[in-house]
Design a protein around this motif. Structure first.
Motif, PDB file in Angstrom:
ATOM      1  N   SER A  92      78.284  26.764  19.696  1.00 56.93           N
ATOM      2  CA  SER A  92      77.401  27.788  19.143  1.00 56.93           C
ATOM      3  C   SER A  92      77.283  28.970  20.108  1.00 56.93           C
ATOM      4  N   GLU A  93      77.213  28.672  21.393  1.00 61.26           N
ATOM      5  CA  GLU A  93      77.151  29.727  22.398  1.00 61.26           C
ATOM      6  C   GLU A  93      78.452  30.535  22.412  1.00 61.26           C
ATOM      7  N   LEU A  94      79.582  29.860  22.265  1.00 65.77           N
ATOM      8  CA  LEU A  94      80.884  30.533  22.226  1.00 65.77           C
ATOM      9  C   LEU A  94      80.970  31.466  21.016  1.00 65.77           C
ATOM     10  N   ARG A  95      80.500  31.004  19.857  1.00 69.85           N
ATOM     11  CA  ARG A  95      80.494  31.844  18.659  1.00 69.85           C
ATOM     12  C   ARG A  95      79.607  33.064  18.849  1.00 69.85           C
ATOM     13  N   ARG A  96      78.456  32.866  19.474  1.00 68.44           N
ATOM     14  CA  ARG A  96      77.532  33.974  19.720  1.00 68.44           C
ATOM     15  C   ARG A  96      78.172  35.011  20.635  1.00 68.44           C
ATOM     16  N   ILE A  97      78.850  34.561  21.682  1.00 62.57           N
ATOM     17  CA  ILE A  97      79.526  35.465  22.620  1.00 62.57           C
ATOM     18  C   ILE A  97      80.644  36.227  21.912  1.00 62.57           C
ATOM     19  N   GLN A  98      81.430  35.518  21.098  1.00 65.88           N
ATOM     20  CA  GLN A  98      82.529  36.165  20.391  1.00 65.88           C
ATOM     21  C   GLN A  98      82.015  37.204  19.405  1.00 65.88           C
ATOM     22  N   LYS A  99      80.918  36.902  18.710  1.00 65.02           N
ATOM     23  CA  LYS A  99      80.336  37.857  17.768  1.00 65.02           C
ATOM     24  C   LYS A  99      79.851  39.099  18.511  1.00 65.02           C
ATOM     25  N   LYS A 100      79.235  38.888  19.667  1.00 67.39           N
ATOM     26  CA  LYS A 100      78.739  39.999  20.482  1.00 67.39           C
ATOM     27  C   LYS A 100      79.903  40.894  20.933  1.00 67.39           C
ATOM     28  N   LYS A 101      81.006  40.279  21.333  1.00 65.91           N
ATOM     29  CA  LYS A 101      82.187  41.045  21.750  1.00 65.91           C
ATOM     30  C   LYS A 101      82.775  41.827  20.580  1.00 65.91           C
ATOM     31  N   ALA A 102      82.795  41.210  19.393  1.00 60.04           N
ATOM     32  CA  ALA A 102      83.342  41.876  18.209  1.00 60.04           C
ATOM     33  C   ALA A 102      82.501  43.095  17.845  1.00 60.04           C
ATOM     34  N   VAL A 103      81.185  42.964  17.933  1.00 56.74           N
ATOM     35  CA  VAL A 103      80.295  44.091  17.641  1.00 56.74           C
ATOM     36  C   VAL A 103      80.545  45.214  18.636  1.00 56.74           C
ATOM     37  N   ARG A 104      80.677  44.855  19.899  1.00 56.47           N
ATOM     38  CA  ARG A 104      80.927  45.847  20.946  1.00 56.47           C
ATOM     39  C   ARG A 104      82.252  46.580  20.696  1.00 56.47           C
ATOM     40  N   ARG A 105      83.300  45.826  20.322  1.00 58.62           N
ATOM     41  CA  ARG A 105      84.607  46.434  20.023  1.00 58.62           C
ATOM     42  C   ARG A 105      84.505  47.385  18.838  1.00 58.62           C
ATOM     43  N   ALA A 106      83.790  46.965  17.799  1.00 60.70           N
ATOM     44  CA  ALA A 106      83.646  47.786  16.600  1.00 60.70           C
ATOM     45  C   ALA A 106      82.913  49.090  16.920  1.00 60.70           C
ATOM     46  N   ARG A 107      81.862  49.008  17.734  1.00 59.56           N
ATOM     47  CA  ARG A 107      81.133  50.215  18.119  1.00 59.56           C
ATOM     48  C   ARG A 107      82.013  51.157  18.916  1.00 59.56           C
ATOM     49  N   ARG A 108      82.794  50.582  19.850  1.00 56.62           N
ATOM     50  CA  ARG A 108      83.703  51.400  20.660  1.00 56.62           C
ATOM     51  C   ARG A 108      84.730  52.095  19.784  1.00 56.62           C
ATOM     52  N   LYS A 109      85.282  51.343  18.823  1.00 57.71           N
ATOM     53  CA  LYS A 109      86.287  51.898  17.919  1.00 57.71           C
ATOM     54  C   LYS A 109      85.685  53.013  17.065  1.00 57.71           C
ATOM     55  N   GLN A 110      84.452  52.802  16.621  1.00 55.65           N
ATOM     56  CA  GLN A 110      83.774  53.782  15.796  1.00 55.65           C
ATOM     57  C   GLN A 110      83.532  55.072  16.595  1.00 55.65           C
ATOM     58  N   ARG A 111      83.131  54.946  17.851  1.00 54.28           N
ATOM     59  CA  ARG A 111      82.896  56.118  18.692  1.00 54.28           C
ATOM     60  C   ARG A 111      84.184  56.904  18.903  1.00 54.28           C
ATOM     61  N   LYS A 112      85.286  56.185  19.101  1.00 56.82           N
ATOM     62  CA  LYS A 112      86.586  56.845  19.307  1.00 56.82           C
ATOM     63  C   LYS A 112      86.979  57.661  18.095  1.00 56.82           C
ATOM     64  N   THR A 113      86.809  57.101  16.896  1.00 53.12           N
ATOM     65  CA  THR A 113      87.241  57.801  15.690  1.00 53.12           C
ATOM     66  C   THR A 113      86.344  59.003  15.403  1.00 53.12           C
ATOM     67  N   ARG A 114      85.050  58.904  15.717  1.00 54.04           N
ATOM     68  CA  ARG A 114      84.148  60.048  15.512  1.00 54.04           C
ATOM     69  C   ARG A 114      84.417  61.159  16.515  1.00 54.04           C
ATOM     70  N   ALA A 115      84.787  60.820  17.736  1.00 55.07           N
ATOM     71  CA  ALA A 115      85.004  61.814  18.797  1.00 55.07           C
ATOM     72  C   ALA A 115      86.282  62.623  18.547  1.00 55.07           C
ATOM     73  N   SER A 116      87.230  62.037  17.859  1.00 57.65           N
ATOM     74  CA  SER A 116      88.513  62.718  17.639  1.00 57.65           C
ATOM     75  C   SER A 116      88.435  63.808  16.623  1.00 57.65           C
TER      76      SER A 116
END
Length: 66
Positions: free
Chosen positions: A42-66
């Motif tokens: 359960s802790e591993l799933r929580r960590i992976q979900k947190k990383k996925a959210v972080r990646r999605a936010r980073r990707k979203q910022r990149k596309t808006r900045a361009s």
């Protein structure tokens, strides 16, 4: 398990460099780091979900900045 043998005419430095490449290729260090402490599923799933959210936010910022 990474295994390298000294080839004829090969220096110790070259042998060590080949060994390090083999260890990196086999992913031994990442496995050791991951298994250093026990993490429940359960802790591993929580960590992976947190990383996925972080990646999605980073990707979203990149596309808006361009």
């Amino acid at each position: 398990m990474a295994h390298v043998e000294l080839q004829s005419g090969e220096s110790q430095e070259q042998l060590l460099k080949r060994f390090r490449k083999q260890v990196a290729k086999d992913g031994i260090l990442s496995t050791v780091r991951r298994k250093r402490w026990h993490v429940s599923k359960s802790e591993l799933r929580r960590i992976q979900k947190k990383k996925a959210v972080r990646r999605a936010r980073r990707k979203q910022r990149k596309t808006r900045a361009s």
